[in-house]
Design a protein around this motif. Structure first.
Motif, PDB file in Angstrom:
ATOM      1  N   ALA A  70       0.819  -1.211   0.000  1.00  0.00           N
ATOM      2  CA  ALA A  70       0.000   0.000   0.000  1.00  0.00           C
ATOM      3  C   ALA A  70       0.853   1.263   0.000  1.00  0.00           C
ATOM      4  N   ASP A  71       1.981   1.245   0.711  1.00  0.00           N
ATOM      5  CA  ASP A  71       2.831   2.432   0.813  1.00  0.00           C
ATOM      6  C   ASP A  71       3.600   2.745  -0.461  1.00  0.00           C
ATOM      7  N   ASP A  72       3.603   1.825  -1.413  1.00  0.00           N
ATOM      8  CA  ASP A  72       4.332   2.086  -2.662  1.00  0.00           C
ATOM      9  C   ASP A  72       3.735   3.259  -3.434  1.00  0.00           C
ATOM     10  N   ALA A  73       2.485   3.586  -3.171  1.00  0.00           N
ATOM     11  CA  ALA A  73       1.851   4.711  -3.856  1.00  0.00           C
ATOM     12  C   ALA A  73       2.303   6.053  -3.310  1.00  0.00           C
ATOM     13  N   ARG A 112      11.516  -1.276  -5.330  1.00  0.00           N
ATOM     14  CA  ARG A 112      11.666  -1.710  -3.932  1.00  0.00           C
ATOM     15  C   ARG A 112      12.057  -3.181  -3.856  1.00  0.00           C
ATOM     16  N   GLU A 113      11.401  -4.021  -4.646  1.00  0.00           N
ATOM     17  CA  GLU A 113      11.718  -5.453  -4.619  1.00  0.00           C
ATOM     18  C   GLU A 113      13.143  -5.706  -5.096  1.00  0.00           C
ATOM     19  N   LEU A 114      13.593  -4.963  -6.100  1.00  0.00           N
ATOM     20  CA  LEU A 114      14.979  -5.089  -6.540  1.00  0.00           C
ATOM     21  C   LEU A 114      15.934  -4.766  -5.393  1.00  0.00           C
ATOM     22  N   GLN A 162      20.485  -4.054  -4.970  1.00  0.00           N
ATOM     23  CA  GLN A 162      20.756  -3.157  -6.094  1.00  0.00           C
ATOM     24  C   GLN A 162      19.715  -2.037  -6.137  1.00  0.00           C
ATOM     25  N   MET A 163      20.159  -0.848  -6.530  1.00  0.00           N
ATOM     26  CA  MET A 163      19.290   0.321  -6.443  1.00  0.00           C
ATOM     27  C   MET A 163      19.201   1.078  -7.765  1.00  0.00           C
ATOM     28  N   PRO A 203      13.344   6.563  -5.690  1.00  0.00           N
ATOM     29  CA  PRO A 203      13.275   5.563  -6.761  1.00  0.00           C
ATOM     30  C   PRO A 203      13.193   6.233  -8.138  1.00  0.00           C
ATOM     31  N   ASN A 204      13.940   5.684  -9.088  1.00  0.00           N
ATOM     32  CA  ASN A 204      14.075   6.287 -10.408  1.00  0.00           C
ATOM     33  C   ASN A 204      13.144   5.616 -11.421  1.00  0.00           C
TER      34      ASN A 204
END
Length: 235
Positions: A59-62, A94-96, A102-103, A127-128
């Motif tokens: 949910a917080d990914d938004a 985020r999962e990566l 890795q970022m 996040p890019n």
């Protein structure tokens, strides 16, 4: 006298969760490789398989300050979906980060990041989204214990802000993290859908620019038909 038998409760089909997966491509012009890891033998979903980093949308990914996706990817991600493109793209990044260390990021400070983004934010990056290209979509077939509506994103290792050979910061969900040469990928224990995605990637590498359409492997009928999410190219 027969004992009273208590009927087992009926369980319906597993709910479909929105998810994001990321294919990080390295040395695309010379010896193409993709970043993969192996799921645990006791994992509930795809045990023992080599997979790309990925997982369910939180949910917080938004609520993250994601740099903008391309307009055509925004449109394609919105097609036949109620999930926001920001949530999907952020989940992939985020999962990566969680599974490999890795970022994909750009420099930026977060005053109050969500809890599951704090470790990422502590590095001083956002996040890019510009580094991502929407590449594939697939729904897990019926009958599986877990089902996902997964959007696959393609990214270049050149856009990583971390050392691509350093997996020290990875969590323990994936083992044997490594860069797998495309030419050798079929030798690994791969899920069927990963084989399909890799075949699409091989074709894509022979072309220029974004794909004309994004394959959508629906798994919602006996034919398991693939449709195409086209969108409109920006003017």
């Amino acid at each position: 006298m027969r004992p009273n038998l208590v009927p087992k409760p009926r369980t319906g089909p597993a709910p479909i969760r929105d998810a994001a997966t990321i294919i990080v491509l390295r040395h695309a012009d010379t010896n193409p490789m993709v970043l993969m890891g192996q799921r645990g033998a006791k994992a509930a979903f795809m045990p023992g398989k080599f997979v790309f980093p990925g997982g369910a949308v939180d949910a917080d990914d938004a609520r993250v300050p994601l740099t903008a996706l391309s307009s055509i990817d925004e449109e394609r991600l919105k097609s036949e979906s109620r999930m926001s493109p920001v949530s999907l793209a952020a989940a992939a990044i985020r999962e990566l980060w969680e599974e490999t260390g890795q970022m994909l990021g750009t420099v930026g400070a977060w005053p109050h990041p969500p809890e599951n983004w704090r470790r990422f934010a502590d590095t001083g990056h956002w996040p890019n989204g510009r580094a991502l290209q929407f590449f594939f979509r697939a729904v897990t077939p019926e009958g599986r214990p877990r089902r996902f509506d997964a959007r696959f994103f393609l990214a270049s290792a050149d856009d990583l802000v971390t050392d691509p050979d350093d997996f020290f910061g990875a969590e323990d969900e994936l083992a044997h993290l490594q860069w797998v040469p495309l030419a050798a990928a079929r030798q690994f224990n791969l899920p069927f859908i990963t084989q399909v995605v890799l075949a699409e990637l091989i074709v894509h590498l022979k072309q220029d620019g974004p794909p004309a359409a994004v394959p959508f492997f629906r798994n919602d009928d006996e034919a398991h038909l693939v449709s195409r999410l086209e969108g409109k190219s920006p003017l």
